[in-house]
Design an enzyme around this catalytic site. Structure first.
Site, PDB file in Angstrom:
ATOM      1  N   ARG A 104       0.647  -1.356  -0.004  1.00 53.57           N
ATOM      2  CA  ARG A 104       0.201   0.009   0.081  1.00 53.57           C
ATOM      3  C   ARG A 104       0.926   1.237   0.002  1.00 53.57           C
ATOM      4  O   ARG A 104       1.920   1.475   0.850  1.00 53.57           O
ATOM      5  CB  ARG A 104      -1.078   0.139   1.215  1.00 53.57           C
ATOM      6  CG  ARG A 104      -1.853   1.196   1.254  1.00 53.57           C
ATOM      7  CD  ARG A 104      -2.877   0.956   2.272  1.00 53.57           C
ATOM      8  NE  ARG A 104      -2.591   0.783   3.609  1.00 53.57           N
ATOM      9  CZ  ARG A 104      -3.083   0.783   4.650  1.00 53.57           C
ATOM     10  NH1 ARG A 104      -4.377   0.750   4.757  1.00 53.57           N
ATOM     11  NH2 ARG A 104      -2.517   0.687   5.768  1.00 53.57           N
ATOM     12  N   THR A 108      -0.932   7.461  -1.117  1.00 55.46           N
ATOM     13  CA  THR A 108      -2.132   7.469  -1.797  1.00 55.46           C
ATOM     14  C   THR A 108      -3.158   6.436  -1.104  1.00 55.46           C
ATOM     15  O   THR A 108      -4.151   6.330  -1.444  1.00 55.46           O
ATOM     16  CB  THR A 108      -2.039   6.970  -3.170  1.00 55.46           C
ATOM     17  OG1 THR A 108      -1.652   5.596  -3.581  1.00 55.46           O
ATOM     18  CG2 THR A 108      -1.153   8.088  -3.870  1.00 55.46           C
ATOM     19  N   ASP A 200      -0.675  -3.887  12.643  1.00 55.96           N
ATOM     20  CA  ASP A 200      -0.287  -4.213  11.479  1.00 55.96           C
ATOM     21  C   ASP A 200       0.041  -5.885  11.719  1.00 55.96           C
ATOM     22  O   ASP A 200       0.948  -6.356  12.260  1.00 55.96           O
ATOM     23  CB  ASP A 200       0.982  -3.499  11.249  1.00 55.96           C
ATOM     24  CG  ASP A 200       1.426  -3.776   9.715  1.00 55.96           C
ATOM     25  OD1 ASP A 200       1.835  -4.993   9.489  1.00 55.96           O
ATOM     26  OD2 ASP A 200       1.688  -2.855   8.689  1.00 55.96           O
ATOM     27  N   ASP A 203       3.538  -7.034  10.596  1.00 57.43           N
ATOM     28  CA  ASP A 203       4.568  -6.542  11.427  1.00 57.43           C
ATOM     29  C   ASP A 203       4.445  -7.525  12.698  1.00 57.43           C
ATOM     30  O   ASP A 203       5.415  -7.971  13.353  1.00 57.43           O
ATOM     31  CB  ASP A 203       4.508  -5.415  12.102  1.00 57.43           C
ATOM     32  CG  ASP A 203       5.107  -4.290  11.015  1.00 57.43           C
ATOM     33  OD1 ASP A 203       5.610  -4.712   9.803  1.00 57.43           O
ATOM     34  OD2 ASP A 203       4.680  -3.032  10.927  1.00 57.43           O
TER      35      ASP A 203
END
Length: 209
Positions: A104, A108, A200, A203
């Site tokens: 990602r 944006t 996340d 992670d």
């Protein structure tokens, strides 16, 4: 419009609570994600058709049911989707595994493809796209597009946790793809993270920051 299946099974909900906990370490987190994926796969495959066969038991002949020639493909979205694959493979060991690599763009929030490797007979398989998080929906929408462009016709999406925004994005772009999730959370924050979510997933799975 595609259907959204939210799993309310006690085992899934219990383990999902442990996955969300920020104090859960990497080892336990990985094992829990794998376990929940296996439990979810049990439900995702519920509509697989059966056919009758005859089996010889030690006592005599028995009429039994087996899955009717289904070819299954698992397509984890790299990298976090990898954490769910082994759990699904425990139930469907004959499934082929493809991979879609997306990241990602932090500015944006749009998905960028960097890798796509799928089974050669993708058009003949029931495909399950796997990703722990359905946040903005950008990655899932893009992954479904990649599969369809390569001939895929039967696609399902399986995630641990979704945001309403991600669910809507997938439904708007791909109304033929059913969504299977452990929970639909409140909303996305300004950084595109699911609230309350689990942080996340990549992670936490792989120990990165």
């Amino acid at each position: 419009m595609s259907k959204v299946h939210v799993f309310n099974h006690p085992l899934i909900q219990h383990k999902l609570s442990l996955i969300r906990d920020k104090h859960t370490g990497k080892k336990d987190f990985r094992e829990l994600v794998e376990e929940v994926a296996m439990l979810m796969a049990y439900e995702v495959t519920r509509d697989f058709p059966l056919q009758e066969i005859e089996v010889e038991t030690p006592i005599g002949l028995a009429k039994c049911q087996v899955i009717a020639g289904k070819k299954v493909g698992l397509v984890p979205i790299l990298r976090a989707g990898l954490g769910m694959v082994d759990g699904v493979l425990r139930l469907i060991p004959a499934a082929k595994v493809g991979h879609v690599g997306l990241y990602r763009d932090p500015e944006t929030l749009k998905p960028v493809e960097y890798y796509c490797k799928l089974p050669t007979d993708v058009e003949e398989r029931d495909l399950i796209i796997i990703d722990p998080m359905l946040a903005t929906g950008g990655s899932a929408v893009a992954a479904i597009e990649f599969l369809k462009k390569r001939g895929a016709k039967n696609i399902k999406l399986m995630c641990l946790i979704a945001a309403p925004e991600g669910v809507k994005a997938v439904q708007d772009a791909h109304s033929d793809v059913d969504i299977f999730v452990g929970a639909v959370d409140d909303h996305l924050n300004d950084h595109g993270y699911i609230v309350p979510g689990l942080g996340d997933a990549g992670d936490r799975l792989f120990g990165t920051k």
